[in-house]
Design a protein around this motif. Structure first.
Motif, PDB file in Angstrom:
ATOM      1  N   GLU A 110      61.388  30.676  -0.910  1.00 16.48           N
ATOM      2  CA  GLU A 110      59.990  30.775  -0.509  1.00 16.48           C
ATOM      3  C   GLU A 110      59.299  29.421  -0.357  1.00 16.48           C
ATOM      4  N   GLU A 146      58.254  29.718   3.745  1.00 15.25           N
ATOM      5  CA  GLU A 146      59.399  30.364   4.403  1.00 15.25           C
ATOM      6  C   GLU A 146      59.024  30.947   5.747  1.00 15.25           C
ATOM      7  N   ASN A 147      57.742  31.270   5.953  1.00 12.22           N
ATOM      8  CA  ASN A 147      57.277  31.744   7.256  1.00 12.22           C
ATOM      9  C   ASN A 147      55.775  31.478   7.366  1.00 12.22           C
ATOM     10  N   PRO A 148      55.234  31.534   8.575  1.00  7.39           N
ATOM     11  CA  PRO A 148      53.818  31.196   8.774  1.00  7.39           C
ATOM     12  C   PRO A 148      52.837  32.140   8.073  1.00  7.39           C
ATOM     13  N   ASP A 149      53.280  33.361   7.764  1.00  6.47           N
ATOM     14  CA  ASP A 149      52.408  34.327   7.093  1.00  6.47           C
ATOM     15  C   ASP A 149      52.357  34.145   5.579  1.00  6.47           C
TER      16      ASP A 149
END
Length: 181
Positions: free
Chosen positions: A95, A146-149
């Motif tokens: 994460e 880990e991701n844009p959200d």
């Protein structure tokens, strides 16, 4: 370093206050159950960690879309995983992309919390018996979501207390503050 097994972690942990005492008591019967980590059961274990940077006394929080809250990193064990600290370390690395995470100041549980999780399109409402640790990094500037959200933010303990809406995380932050003092 060998990660402590689940039973020893819970046996060695001394709950603080009536809420954690009740949550600890709810978690104990899951030890040894074949589905203790199975996300299909109404109450199952998860492992999480508050990531700290001891020299600056800052903590890393992550936005969790499902919970709609700023929280610590963590999650479910993968099939075959049953060592809570190893799960928290794996989840923390996934994460945050921090590769130097380590238990801090030791490998003991910091907090045991039963957390309600709302239903979504694929899972009914359920509860996590969350086993919380502290993990430290020496490279806070290398943290990447880990991701844009799921943005990440380094915050002072006071800022983190204000940012989160979860009283149980505020208690984890207070415990971290005492150790970082």
């Amino acid at each position: 370093m060998q990660s402590p097994p689940l039973a020893r972690l819970l046996d060695d942990h001394r709950p603080q206050g009536p809420v954690e005492t009740a949550d600890h008591a709810r978690a104990l019967p899951l030890v040894g159950a074949p589905d203790a980590w199975d996300r299909a059961t109404p109450l199952h274990f998860t492992a999480s960690a508050l990531i700290v940077h001891p020299p600056t006394r800052r903590v890393l929080l992550r936005w969790h879309v499902r919970q709609q809250a700023w929280l610590q990193v963590g999650g479910h064990g993968d099939p075959g995983e049953s060592l809570p600290l190893e799960i928290a370390l794996r989840e923390g690395r996934e994460e945050t992309h921090l590769t130097d995470l380590r238990p801090w100041p030791g490998d003991e549980l910091v907090h045991v919390v039963v957390v309600p999780v709302p239903a979504n399109a694929v899972e009914p409402a359920h509860e996590h018996a969350d086993l919380r640790f502290l993990l430290a990094t020496d490279t806070p500037d290398e943290a990447r979501p880990e991701n844009p959200d799921a943005p990440l933010e380094w915050l002072t303990l006071e800022e983190a207390r204000e940012r989160t809406t979860e009283e149980n995380l505020r208690e984890t932050l207070d415990r971290a503050a005492r150790l970082l003092a």
